[in-house]
Design a protein around this motif. Sequence first.
Motif, PDB file in Angstrom:
ATOM      1  N   MET A  22      74.123 -46.275 -26.235  1.00  0.00           N
ATOM      2  CA  MET A  22      73.210 -45.178 -25.920  1.00  0.00           C
ATOM      3  C   MET A  22      73.727 -43.898 -26.546  1.00  0.00           C
ATOM      4  O   MET A  22      74.915 -43.751 -26.809  1.00  0.00           O
ATOM      5  CB  MET A  22      73.076 -45.001 -24.414  1.00  0.00           C
ATOM      6  N   LYS A  23      72.780 -42.974 -26.726  1.00  0.00           N
ATOM      7  CA  LYS A  23      73.088 -41.650 -27.260  1.00  0.00           C
ATOM      8  C   LYS A  23      72.579 -40.595 -26.291  1.00  0.00           C
ATOM      9  O   LYS A  23      71.592 -40.804 -25.575  1.00  0.00           O
ATOM     10  CB  LYS A  23      72.408 -41.425 -28.612  1.00  0.00           C
ATOM     11  N   ALA A  24      73.250 -39.460 -26.289  1.00  0.00           N
ATOM     12  CA  ALA A  24      72.792 -38.295 -25.549  1.00  0.00           C
ATOM     13  C   ALA A  24      72.310 -37.277 -26.567  1.00  0.00           C
ATOM     14  O   ALA A  24      72.933 -37.090 -27.606  1.00  0.00           O
ATOM     15  CB  ALA A  24      73.923 -37.710 -24.715  1.00  0.00           C
ATOM     16  N   ILE A  25      71.196 -36.648 -26.254  1.00  0.00           N
ATOM     17  CA  ILE A  25      70.722 -35.543 -27.073  1.00  0.00           C
ATOM     18  C   ILE A  25      70.697 -34.311 -26.179  1.00  0.00           C
ATOM     19  O   ILE A  25      70.040 -34.303 -25.132  1.00  0.00           O
ATOM     20  CB  ILE A  25      69.321 -35.798 -27.653  1.00  0.00           C
ATOM     21  N   PHE A  26      71.452 -33.296 -26.582  1.00  0.00           N
ATOM     22  CA  PHE A  26      71.433 -32.010 -25.888  1.00  0.00           C
ATOM     23  C   PHE A  26      70.567 -31.085 -26.721  1.00  0.00           C
ATOM     24  O   PHE A  26      70.823 -30.892 -27.909  1.00  0.00           O
ATOM     25  CB  PHE A  26      72.847 -31.432 -25.730  1.00  0.00           C
ATOM     26  N   ILE A  27      69.528 -30.530 -26.102  1.00  0.00           N
ATOM     27  CA  ILE A  27      68.577 -29.672 -26.803  1.00  0.00           C
ATOM     28  C   ILE A  27      68.562 -28.309 -26.123  1.00  0.00           C
ATOM     29  O   ILE A  27      68.256 -28.205 -24.932  1.00  0.00           O
ATOM     30  CB  ILE A  27      67.159 -30.276 -26.772  1.00  0.00           C
ATOM     31  N   ALA A  28      68.888 -27.262 -26.859  1.00  0.00           N
ATOM     32  CA  ALA A  28      68.786 -25.881 -26.375  1.00  0.00           C
ATOM     33  C   ALA A  28      67.667 -25.220 -27.172  1.00  0.00           C
ATOM     34  O   ALA A  28      67.629 -25.335 -28.401  1.00  0.00           O
ATOM     35  CB  ALA A  28      70.104 -25.138 -26.569  1.00  0.00           C
ATOM     36  N   TYR A  29      66.756 -24.529 -26.481  1.00  0.00           N
ATOM     37  CA  TYR A  29      65.569 -24.035 -27.158  1.00  0.00           C
ATOM     38  C   TYR A  29      64.975 -22.818 -26.454  1.00  0.00           C
ATOM     39  O   TYR A  29      65.174 -22.604 -25.255  1.00  0.00           O
ATOM     40  CB  TYR A  29      64.515 -25.144 -27.247  1.00  0.00           C
ATOM     41  N   ASN A  30      64.232 -22.032 -27.223  1.00  0.00           N
ATOM     42  CA  ASN A  30      63.480 -20.905 -26.700  1.00  0.00           C
ATOM     43  C   ASN A  30      62.487 -21.417 -25.666  1.00  0.00           C
ATOM     44  O   ASN A  30      61.833 -22.443 -25.871  1.00  0.00           O
ATOM     45  CB  ASN A  30      62.747 -20.227 -27.864  1.00  0.00           C
ATOM     46  N   GLN A  31      62.339 -20.688 -24.572  1.00  0.00           N
ATOM     47  CA  GLN A  31      61.458 -21.108 -23.484  1.00  0.00           C
ATOM     48  C   GLN A  31      60.017 -21.335 -23.948  1.00  0.00           C
ATOM     49  O   GLN A  31      59.281 -22.101 -23.327  1.00  0.00           O
ATOM     50  CB  GLN A  31      61.472 -20.078 -22.368  1.00  0.00           C
TER      51      GLN A  31
ATOM     52  N   HIS B 110      66.959  -6.759 -19.939  1.00  0.00           N
ATOM     53  CA  HIS B 110      66.023  -5.735 -20.390  1.00  0.00           C
ATOM     54  C   HIS B 110      66.007  -5.613 -21.917  1.00  0.00           C
ATOM     55  O   HIS B 110      64.942  -5.490 -22.527  1.00  0.00           O
ATOM     56  CB  HIS B 110      66.380  -4.383 -19.759  1.00  0.00           C
ATOM     57  N   ALA B 111      67.152  -5.659 -22.523  1.00  0.00           N
ATOM     58  CA  ALA B 111      67.241  -5.513 -23.979  1.00  0.00           C
ATOM     59  C   ALA B 111      66.784  -6.776 -24.721  1.00  0.00           C
ATOM     60  O   ALA B 111      66.183  -6.688 -25.794  1.00  0.00           O
ATOM     61  CB  ALA B 111      68.673  -5.167 -24.380  1.00  0.00           C
ATOM     62  N   TRP B 112      67.116  -7.928 -24.179  1.00  0.00           N
ATOM     63  CA  TRP B 112      66.781  -9.220 -24.806  1.00  0.00           C
ATOM     64  C   TRP B 112      66.119 -10.108 -23.757  1.00  0.00           C
ATOM     65  O   TRP B 112      66.745 -10.994 -23.179  1.00  0.00           O
ATOM     66  CB  TRP B 112      68.051  -9.895 -25.345  1.00  0.00           C
ATOM     67  N   PRO B 113      64.805  -9.910 -23.497  1.00  0.00           N
ATOM     68  CA  PRO B 113      64.150 -10.568 -22.359  1.00  0.00           C
ATOM     69  C   PRO B 113      63.884 -12.068 -22.517  1.00  0.00           C
ATOM     70  O   PRO B 113      63.729 -12.759 -21.510  1.00  0.00           O
ATOM     71  CB  PRO B 113      62.824  -9.812 -22.233  1.00  0.00           C
ATOM     72  N   THR B 114      63.843 -12.579 -23.720  1.00  0.00           N
ATOM     73  CA  THR B 114      63.571 -14.001 -23.901  1.00  0.00           C
ATOM     74  C   THR B 114      64.725 -14.833 -23.344  1.00  0.00           C
ATOM     75  O   THR B 114      65.881 -14.411 -23.399  1.00  0.00           O
ATOM     76  CB  THR B 114      63.383 -14.326 -25.396  1.00  0.00           C
ATOM     77  N   GLN B 115      64.391 -16.007 -22.823  1.00  0.00           N
ATOM     78  CA  GLN B 115      65.421 -16.910 -22.321  1.00  0.00           C
ATOM     79  C   GLN B 115      65.315 -18.270 -23.001  1.00  0.00           C
ATOM     80  O   GLN B 115      64.311 -18.597 -23.624  1.00  0.00           O
ATOM     81  CB  GLN B 115      65.283 -17.087 -20.814  1.00  0.00           C
ATOM     82  N   ASN B 116      66.361 -19.040 -22.844  1.00  0.00           N
ATOM     83  CA  ASN B 116      66.397 -20.409 -23.341  1.00  0.00           C
ATOM     84  C   ASN B 116      66.271 -21.378 -22.182  1.00  0.00           C
ATOM     85  O   ASN B 116      66.536 -21.041 -21.031  1.00  0.00           O
ATOM     86  CB  ASN B 116      67.720 -20.693 -24.058  1.00  0.00           C
ATOM     87  N   HIS B 117      65.896 -22.578 -22.523  1.00  0.00           N
ATOM     88  CA  HIS B 117      65.970 -23.729 -21.632  1.00  0.00           C
ATOM     89  C   HIS B 117      66.801 -24.775 -22.360  1.00  0.00           C
ATOM     90  O   HIS B 117      67.038 -24.663 -23.566  1.00  0.00           O
ATOM     91  CB  HIS B 117      64.588 -24.301 -21.326  1.00  0.00           C
ATOM     92  N   ALA B 118      67.225 -25.797 -21.657  1.00  0.00           N
ATOM     93  CA  ALA B 118      67.975 -26.885 -22.285  1.00  0.00           C
ATOM     94  C   ALA B 118      67.594 -28.200 -21.625  1.00  0.00           C
ATOM     95  O   ALA B 118      67.256 -28.234 -20.444  1.00  0.00           O
ATOM     96  CB  ALA B 118      69.480 -26.655 -22.169  1.00  0.00           C
ATOM     97  N   LEU B 119      67.640 -29.256 -22.434  1.00  0.00           N
ATOM     98  CA  LEU B 119      67.406 -30.608 -21.940  1.00  0.00           C
ATOM     99  C   LEU B 119      68.583 -31.488 -22.327  1.00  0.00           C
ATOM    100  O   LEU B 119      69.135 -31.341 -23.424  1.00  0.00           O
ATOM    101  CB  LEU B 119      66.152 -31.236 -22.557  1.00  0.00           C
TER     102      LEU B 119
ATOM    103  N   ASN C  48      58.748 -25.028 -24.335  1.00  0.00           N
ATOM    104  CA  ASN C  48      58.871 -25.884 -23.166  1.00  0.00           C
ATOM    105  C   ASN C  48      57.988 -27.134 -23.211  1.00  0.00           C
ATOM    106  O   ASN C  48      58.496 -28.245 -23.113  1.00  0.00           O
ATOM    107  CB  ASN C  48      58.587 -25.080 -21.898  1.00  0.00           C
ATOM    108  N   GLU C  49      56.686 -26.983 -23.341  1.00  0.00           N
ATOM    109  CA  GLU C  49      55.804 -28.148 -23.333  1.00  0.00           C
ATOM    110  C   GLU C  49      55.973 -28.996 -24.588  1.00  0.00           C
ATOM    111  O   GLU C  49      55.936 -30.227 -24.538  1.00  0.00           O
ATOM    112  CB  GLU C  49      54.338 -27.735 -23.187  1.00  0.00           C
ATOM    113  N   GLU C  50      56.140 -28.362 -25.744  1.00  0.00           N
ATOM    114  CA  GLU C  50      56.234 -29.101 -27.004  1.00  0.00           C
ATOM    115  C   GLU C  50      57.413 -30.060 -27.043  1.00  0.00           C
ATOM    116  O   GLU C  50      57.305 -31.168 -27.557  1.00  0.00           O
ATOM    117  CB  GLU C  50      56.323 -28.145 -28.201  1.00  0.00           C
ATOM    118  N   ILE C  51      58.547 -29.647 -26.508  1.00  0.00           N
ATOM    119  CA  ILE C  51      59.746 -30.497 -26.521  1.00  0.00           C
ATOM    120  C   ILE C  51      59.505 -31.745 -25.670  1.00  0.00           C
ATOM    121  O   ILE C  51      59.739 -32.871 -26.105  1.00  0.00           O
ATOM    122  CB  ILE C  51      60.989 -29.741 -26.016  1.00  0.00           C
ATOM    123  N   VAL C  52      59.030 -31.554 -24.453  1.00  0.00           N
ATOM    124  CA  VAL C  52      58.794 -32.689 -23.548  1.00  0.00           C
ATOM    125  C   VAL C  52      57.704 -33.591 -24.112  1.00  0.00           C
ATOM    126  O   VAL C  52      57.835 -34.816 -24.086  1.00  0.00           O
ATOM    127  CB  VAL C  52      58.452 -32.188 -22.126  1.00  0.00           C
ATOM    128  N   GLU C  53      56.639 -33.019 -24.651  1.00  0.00           N
ATOM    129  CA  GLU C  53      55.564 -33.827 -25.233  1.00  0.00           C
ATOM    130  C   GLU C  53      56.062 -34.638 -26.427  1.00  0.00           C
ATOM    131  O   GLU C  53      55.684 -35.803 -26.593  1.00  0.00           O
ATOM    132  CB  GLU C  53      54.399 -32.935 -25.649  1.00  0.00           C
TER     133      GLU C  53
END
Length: 97
Positions: free
Chosen positions: A1-10, A49-58, A13-18
């Motif tokens: 088995m392999k693990a894939i760690f994915i860090a991405y701009n929020q 406040h300065a950098w409002p975007t967040q990441n998610h990870a899978l 969200n839907e595109e990664i899971v789809e």
Amino acid sequence: MKAIFIAYNQAYNEEIVEALETLGQRGYTKWEEIGGRGTVDGEPHLGNHAWPTQNHALFVAVEDELAPKAMALLRKLDEDNLNLGLRAYVLPIEDSL
């Protein structure tokens, strides 16, 4: 088995899971509201406040033959949206429960 760690701009969200679901991959572990900054370019995603975007990870555990297919889909998403930010890493799973 392999693990894939994915860090991405929020925004991904839907595109990664789809994308994973199109390969028949159902399971994953998700982290939300995490910060980060790319190693080459792009803006930080810090959720302040300065950098409002967040990441998610899978974290996704896949059969060996699925890893290259998943990476190909993730590469395509990244190439289509270079300004958002997406990183993925494939790692071996030595044991699981």
